[in-house]
Motif scaffolding. Structure first.
Motif, PDB file in Angstrom:
ATOM      1  N   ASP A  16      -8.368   6.881 -12.443  1.00 40.70           N
ATOM      2  CA  ASP A  16      -8.047   5.464 -12.574  1.00 40.70           C
ATOM      3  C   ASP A  16      -8.862   4.882 -13.722  1.00 40.70           C
ATOM      4  O   ASP A  16     -10.096   4.932 -13.703  1.00 40.70           O
ATOM      5  CB  ASP A  16      -8.420   4.707 -11.293  1.00 40.70           C
TER       6      ASP A  16
ATOM      7  N   HIS B 119      -5.827  -1.862 -12.104  1.00 39.56           N
ATOM      8  CA  HIS B 119      -4.424  -1.697 -12.500  1.00 39.56           C
ATOM      9  C   HIS B 119      -4.306  -1.450 -13.998  1.00 39.56           C
ATOM     10  O   HIS B 119      -3.430  -1.988 -14.671  1.00 39.56           O
ATOM     11  CB  HIS B 119      -3.609  -2.910 -12.067  1.00 39.56           C
TER      12      HIS B 119
ATOM     13  N   THR C 243      -3.313   5.195 -15.067  1.00 40.44           N
ATOM     14  CA  THR C 243      -3.801   6.413 -14.421  1.00 40.44           C
ATOM     15  C   THR C 243      -3.437   7.652 -15.216  1.00 40.44           C
ATOM     16  O   THR C 243      -2.522   7.637 -16.044  1.00 40.44           O
ATOM     17  CB  THR C 243      -3.187   6.591 -13.013  1.00 40.44           C
TER      18      THR C 243
ATOM     19  N   LYS D  42      -5.201  12.096  -3.126  1.00 39.74           N
ATOM     20  CA  LYS D  42      -6.259  11.864  -4.104  1.00 39.74           C
ATOM     21  C   LYS D  42      -6.839  13.201  -4.534  1.00 39.74           C
ATOM     22  O   LYS D  42      -7.197  14.032  -3.708  1.00 39.74           O
ATOM     23  CB  LYS D  42      -7.362  10.995  -3.489  1.00 39.74           C
TER      24      LYS D  42
ATOM     25  N   ASN E 114      -6.045   2.184  -8.796  1.00 37.40           N
ATOM     26  CA  ASN E 114      -6.887   1.495  -7.815  1.00 37.40           C
ATOM     27  C   ASN E 114      -7.841   0.473  -8.415  1.00 37.40           C
ATOM     28  O   ASN E 114      -8.126  -0.538  -7.802  1.00 37.40           O
ATOM     29  CB  ASN E 114      -7.719   2.527  -7.038  1.00 37.40           C
TER      30      ASN E 114
ATOM     31  N   THR F   7       0.660   0.456  -6.438  1.00 37.77           N
ATOM     32  CA  THR F   7      -0.705   0.152  -6.011  1.00 37.77           C
ATOM     33  C   THR F   7      -1.623   1.281  -6.443  1.00 37.77           C
ATOM     34  O   THR F   7      -2.285   1.203  -7.454  1.00 37.77           O
ATOM     35  CB  THR F   7      -0.775  -0.054  -4.488  1.00 37.77           C
ATOM     36  N   ASN F   8      -1.650   2.341  -5.680  1.00 36.66           N
ATOM     37  CA  ASN F   8      -2.562   3.423  -5.995  1.00 36.66           C
ATOM     38  C   ASN F   8      -2.011   4.389  -7.035  1.00 36.66           C
ATOM     39  O   ASN F   8      -2.776   4.993  -7.786  1.00 36.66           O
ATOM     40  CB  ASN F   8      -2.898   4.210  -4.728  1.00 36.66           C
ATOM     41  N   ASP F   9      -0.708   4.574  -7.036  1.00 34.55           N
ATOM     42  CA  ASP F   9      -0.143   5.687  -7.801  1.00 34.55           C
ATOM     43  C   ASP F   9       0.254   5.333  -9.220  1.00 34.55           C
ATOM     44  O   ASP F   9       0.641   6.208  -9.977  1.00 34.55           O
ATOM     45  CB  ASP F   9       1.060   6.285  -7.063  1.00 34.55           C
TER      46      ASP F   9
ATOM     47  N   ALA G 273       0.840  -1.191   0.000  1.00 34.59           N
ATOM     48  CA  ALA G 273       0.000   0.000   0.000  1.00 34.59           C
ATOM     49  C   ALA G 273       0.870   1.234   0.000  1.00 34.59           C
ATOM     50  O   ALA G 273       1.927   1.275   0.614  1.00 34.59           O
ATOM     51  CB  ALA G 273      -0.912   0.007   1.218  1.00 34.59           C
TER      52      ALA G 273
END
Length: 427
Positions: free
Chosen positions: A381, A362, A365, A48, A359, A333-335, A43
Motif C-alpha cells: 500500500d 487510497h 497498490t 494479505k 489501506n 477499499t483494501n484491494d 469492506a
C-alpha cells in the motif's frame, strides 16, 4: 478518507468524442469509473501477502531530474530506464529519459525534451533494440503530433525516427502514447488518434528504412464495432499482434463503446475483435496490453465490475474458445481502484498496480492475482510512510528482476512530490 488531488498538466490534449478536454494525471473520474474516490467503499475480504520491503531508489524533484514518471521501467543489465512526462533541463520542462542504477539508486538524465522537433511529453515505456532505446512522445516533432525517437544510452544522443501527422489529416496517426514492440526489424505500435477515421491506428515502422505504414485504422466499421482509441500497446504471439482499445466495440458505455480486445495479422492488416466489453461485471475500458500465458490472455480494465460505479477488473480471455472470465473485481477499499497497467507473470502469479485504493491513504497498490483461483493479495500500500515519501499513485505497473519488483509512482517521494522509482523485495 484522504482527499485525492486532481492535477491538470499545463499541456492540453485535444481529446474528442466525450473524452475530457484536459489530461488528468489522476484520471479516476473518467468514463464509467465515475469519481470513485468520492465514494465510501464497503469492506472487502482480501488476502494479505507476507510483509514486503519497499525501497525508494530515487525521488524526483531534487532539481532538473524529471517530474511525473507515469509509465513503467525496463531493465538492461541492472540499469533501469524510464521516462518522465515533465521536468528536465530544457524550456519549461517537457519530460526526460532517465536511468537509475538498481543497486545504488543513482539517477542520470539521458535526454531532456523540449528543444524543438525532438518531441515532448514522453508517456510510454521504452524498449531496447540492438543497444538503442526507443520510445514515443505524445506531442512535438515536425508536425506537433508526436514522435518515435531513439536514444543512445551511452551518450544520450536522441534521434527522431518518425514524426506523426506527416500525412494530410493525420492519416498516418496522431498522439502515440503507448509502448511499442520490436519484431524482426520492425517496430509496431498504436496511436490514440489519427487514421482514416481519426480514432486511432496500428502502425509499423521499418527500422532499416524509417518507413511508417498504417496497418489498421480503427473505427473503420459502423459504430466503431472494430474498436476505437487504442491505449495500451501491443504484444506479439506467434506472429499475430494482440492489443486493446479503450473504447469502441459492440457494446455501449454511456454513449460510447466499452472497449475491446483485438488481434491483427501484420502481413495482411486483417483485424479481428476477440471480445467487446459490456461495461458490467465483465469490465470496461482496458488501458493496458494483455499478457499471454500459454494461449490465455490476461489483462486489466480501469472500469467495470460489480462494486459501486465499477472500479476495475482483472480478466482472462481464452484464445481458443473466445471465452472471457473475470478473475477479480476491485472493491475499492483494501484491494485497490482502477488497475490500468499490464500484468506480468512471476512464477505462476500475476502482478501489477492499481492507481488508487489500498489501506493507507487510497494512494494505490501493488497486487498479485492467482490465475487459477482468482485470489488477490495486496503486496504493498503506497503512502504508508509519513508525507508519502514511499510514493503515491503508481500507474506504470511493475517489472521483475531476480527477487525484486521495480516500478514508479506518479507523485510522492522525498522532495517536491514529483514521483519515485521504487523496489519491492519479499513479495
Amino acid at each position: 478518507m484522504k482527499a485525492v488531488p486532481v492535477t491538470i498538466l499545463t499541456t492540453e490534449t485535444p481529446w474528442t468524442k466525450g473524452i475530457p478536454t484536459k489530461r488528468l494525471i489522476f484520471s479516476l473520474c473518467a468514463s464509467a469509473v465515475g469519481c470513485a474516490f468520492a465514494l465510501q467503499f464497503p469492506a472487502t475480504a482480501i488476502a494479505k501477502s507476507k510483509v514486503p520491503v519497499e525501497t525508494v531508489l530515487h525521488s524526483f524533484g531534487s532539481g532538473t531530474d524529471g517530474q511525473l514518471p507515469l509509465v513503467g521501467l525496463i531493465d538492461v543489465k541492472g540499469t533501469l530506464y524510464g521516462t518522465t512526462l515533465a521536468g528536465g533541463t530544457v524550456g519549461s520542462g517537457e519530460g526526460t529519459v532517465f536511468s537509475v542504477n538498481a543497486k545504488t539508486g543513482a539517477e542520470t538524465v539521458l535526454h531532456s525534451f523540449g528543444s524543438g522537433t525532438d518531441g515532448y511529453n514522453p508517456d510510454a515505456s521504452l524498449i531496447k533494440v540492438k543497444g538503442a532505446l526507443y520510445g514515443t512522445t505524445e506531442f512535438g516533432g515536425t508536425n506537433g503530433s508526436g514522435t518515435v525517437f531513439s536514444i543512445d544510452p551511452a551518450t544520450g544522443a536522441e534521434t527522431v525516427v518518425y514524426s506523426f501527422c506527416s500525412q494530410q489529416n493525420c492519416t498516418d496517426g496522431d498522439w502515440p502514447n503507448a509502448p511499442m514492440i520490436h519484431v524482426k526489424d520492425m517496430l509496431y505500435g498504436t496511436t490514440y488518434f489519427g487514421g482514416t477515421s481519426g480514432d486511432g491506428t496500428l502502425f509499423s515502422l521499418d527500422l532499416k528504412t524509417g518507413a511508417e505504414t498504417v496497418l489498421y485504422s480503427f473505427c473503420s466499421q459502423q459504430n466503431c464495432a472494430d474498436g476505437e482509441n487504442p491505449w495500451g500497446g501491443l504484444i506479439d504471439v506467434n506472429g499475430t499482434l494482440y492489443g486493446t482499445t479503450f473504447t469502441g466495440g459492440a457494446n455501449n458505455c454511456s454513449g460510447r463503446g466499452c472497449g475491446t480486445v483485438f488481434s491483427l495479422d501484420p502481413s495482411s492488416g486483417a483485424e479481428t475483435v476477440l471480445y467487446s466489453f459490456a461495461g458490467g461485471t465483465d469490465g470496461a475500458q482496458p488501458e493496458a496490453a494483455p499478457l499471454d500465458v500459454d494461449g490465455t490472455l490476461y489483462g486489466t480494465t480501469v472500469a467495470g465490475g460489480t462494486y459501486q460505479s465499477g472500479l476495475g477488473t482483472v480478466y482472462s480471455l481464452n484464445l481458443t474458445t473466445g471465452a472471457e472470465a473475470v478473475l477479480h473485481q476491485f472493491g475499492g477499499t483494501n484491494d485497490g481502484i482502477s488497475p490500468n497497467s499490464r500484468l506480468i507473470d512471476v512464477k505462476g502469479k500475476l502482478y501489477s498496480t492499481t492507481v488508487g485504493g489500498g489501506n493507507s491513504n487510497h494512494a494505490g497498490t501493488v497486487f498479485s492475482i492467482d490465475p487459477t483461483t482468482g485470489a488477490e493479495a495486496v503486496i504493498y500500500d503506497f503512502c504508508s510512510q509519513q508525507n508519502c515519501t514511499d510514493g503515491e499513485y503508481p500507474q506504470g505497473g511493475v517489472i521483475n528482476k531476480g527477487a525484486e519488483l521495480y516500478g514508479t509512482t506518479q507523485v510522492g517521494g522525498s522532495y517536491n512530490n514529483y514521483g519515485t522509482v521504487f523496489a519491492l523485495t519479499k513479495f
